[in-house]
Design an enzyme around this catalytic site. Structure first.
Site, PDB file in Angstrom:
ATOM      1  N   ARG A  59       0.708  -1.254  -0.117  1.00 58.48           N
ATOM      2  CA  ARG A  59       0.076   0.093  -0.051  1.00 58.48           C
ATOM      3  C   ARG A  59       0.909   1.204   0.017  1.00 58.48           C
ATOM      4  O   ARG A  59       0.464   2.204  -0.719  1.00 58.48           O
ATOM      5  CB  ARG A  59      -0.835  -0.073   1.191  1.00 58.48           C
ATOM      6  N   THR A  60       1.798   1.311   0.878  1.00 61.51           N
ATOM      7  CA  THR A  60       2.539   2.677   1.110  1.00 61.51           C
ATOM      8  C   THR A  60       3.421   2.932  -0.172  1.00 61.51           C
ATOM      9  O   THR A  60       3.268   4.092  -0.825  1.00 61.51           O
ATOM     10  CB  THR A  60       3.611   2.375   2.525  1.00 61.51           C
ATOM     11  N   LYS A  88      26.757  -3.812  -3.318  1.00 67.37           N
ATOM     12  CA  LYS A  88      28.130  -3.550  -3.469  1.00 67.37           C
ATOM     13  C   LYS A  88      28.910  -2.884  -2.047  1.00 67.37           C
ATOM     14  O   LYS A  88      30.060  -3.149  -2.031  1.00 67.37           O
ATOM     15  CB  LYS A  88      28.776  -2.829  -4.398  1.00 67.37           C
ATOM     16  N   ARG A 109      11.227   4.052   3.505  1.00 64.28           N
ATOM     17  CA  ARG A 109      11.076   2.877   4.333  1.00 64.28           C
ATOM     18  C   ARG A 109      12.268   2.311   4.796  1.00 64.28           C
ATOM     19  O   ARG A 109      12.962   1.805   3.780  1.00 64.28           O
ATOM     20  CB  ARG A 109       9.957   2.367   3.962  1.00 64.28           C
TER      21      ARG A 109
HETATM   22  C1  NCD Z   1       1.697  -1.404   8.079  1.00 63.66           C
HETATM   23  C2  NCD Z   1       3.149  -0.917   8.183  1.00 63.66           C
HETATM   24  O1  NCD Z   1       4.024  -1.189   7.363  1.00 63.66           O
HETATM   25  O2  NCD Z   1       3.603  -0.692   9.329  1.00 63.66           O
HETATM   26  N1  NCD Z   1       1.398  -1.216   6.764  1.00 63.66           N
HETATM   27  C3  NCD Z   1       1.097  -0.445   6.103  1.00 63.66           C
HETATM   28  O3  NCD Z   1       2.101   0.501   5.688  1.00 63.66           O
HETATM   29  N2  NCD Z   1      -0.123   0.039   5.735  1.00 63.66           N
HETATM   30  C4  NCD Z   1       1.290  -2.280   8.956  1.00 63.66           C
HETATM   31  C5  NCD Z   1       1.872  -3.743   9.171  1.00 63.66           C
HETATM   32  O4  NCD Z   1       2.988  -4.015   8.382  1.00 63.66           O
HETATM   33  O5  NCD Z   1       1.347  -4.402   9.844  1.00 63.66           O
END
Ligand code: NCD
Length: 309
Positions: A59-60, A88, A109
């Site tokens: 999703r993100t 590397k 992320r």
């Molecule tokens: C969550 C996350 O990655 O923190 N998912 C998201 O971004 N919608 C929740 C999860 O991984 O449980």
């Protein structure tokens, strides 16, 4: 209100007024509120978003990519760091410096707490935290607030129950902090080993927030929203601990009576087994609408930090 050039790292960096302003801005991108066809496809034309996903996402990552393209941005980035020079041995800071040169906003992320802040300190351009380990996930929080506001018509006066993995779940950490700006009673439901960490409860105490903790779902729960979460398997040091807990907080057909009473069920997704799909068709099971709202929030956030609203 000026968001141009701002990083989105920690939900605590945003005041109540700023959060409300972002929610209001997202309505412009949401067909539920937009009066006619949205002609936003050129707002951010010529700008580039870089998505740097050192940890998995559906999703993100995809909603950021979709949001960026819907406002006219180009996209670069990776979701498998091993396809890059990181494989590397290139350092995190060198990777950030390079991507900083090629893009206008970085969306990152990473499994390490504080990594998004580290990236923001290195980069000239705005950085968005798309999840830093078990710490925070501020854009998920903003879309969660948006969903509650859209469903309940208000935030002040609602009751929200957060359930599941309150220890490692970054979504519930940032959501609890954000809700503490509003007159919202918070209810925490988890196995005793996965309680909301004290550092977050201390903030609630300081802000005078009313909250309760339970280790089972109360039969007579009074709440407007139940926010269920996945037990974060990847954060457990001892997998036996995970196995002991993983099946304890499942919402199955017996949860239907809560939905019938008007409780709305949310989940940041992905779910593993903690919400049985028999509940999906209930009009008060709103996790798929919630995920859809992420698009409008991310269109608004990108537009705001690029100074195009
Ligand atoms: C969550 C996350 O990655 O923190 N998912 C998201 O971004 N919608 C929740 C999860 O991984 O449980």
């Amino acid at each position: 209100m000026d968001f141009k050039g701002r990083d989105i790292i920690d939900i605590n960096d945003f005041s109540k007024e700023e959060l409300l302003y972002i929610l209001k801005s997202a309505k412009k991108f949401d067909p539920a509120f937009a009066k006619k066809d949205r002609s936003n496809y050129t707002i951010a034309q010529g700008k580039i978003a870089a998505t740097l996903f050192f940890e998995q996402s559906t999703r993100t990552e995809q909603s950021f990519k979709s949001a960026a393209q819907k406002i006219g941005m180009g996209i670069i980035g990776f979701n498998d760091p091993h396809s890059t020079s990181i494989h590397k041995g290139e350092s995190f800071s060198d990777t950030i410096r390079i991507m900083d040169a090629y893009a206008d906003v970085l969306i990152i992320r990473h499994p390490k707490v504080g990594s998004a802040k580290e990236a923001a300190d290195l980069a000239q351009i705005p950085v968005i935290n798309a999840g830093d380990g078990p710490n925070q996930h501020p854009t998920q929080t903003i879309l969660d607030l948006y969903t509650m506001m859209k469903e309940a018509g208000k935030l002040d006066g609602i009751i929200v129950a957060l359930m599941g993995d309150l220890k490692y779940g970054r979504t519930v950490h940032a959501l609890s902090l954000a809700l503490s700006h509003f007159k919202v009673k918070q209810i925490f439901i988890s196995h005793p080993t996965l309680r909301m960490p004290d550092e977050f409860l201390q903030v609630l105490d300081k802000r005078g927030v009313e909250y309760e903790e339970f280790d089972v779902l109360p039969e007579d729960l009074k709440a407007d929203f139940v926010y269920q979460t996945r037990i974060q398997k990847e954060r457990f040091k001892d997998l036996n601990e995970y196995k002991k807990i993983k099946d304890k907080f499942i919402l199955d057909a017996s949860f239907k009576k809560y939905l019938d009473r008007g409780v709305k069920l949310m989940h940041p997704l992905p779910r593993v087994n903690e919400i049985d799909s028999v509940l999906d068709a209930h009009p008060n099971a709103i996790y798929f609408e919630q995920a859809r709202n992420g698009l409008y929030i991310r269109e608004a956030l990108l537009t705001l930090i690029l100074g195009r609203i």
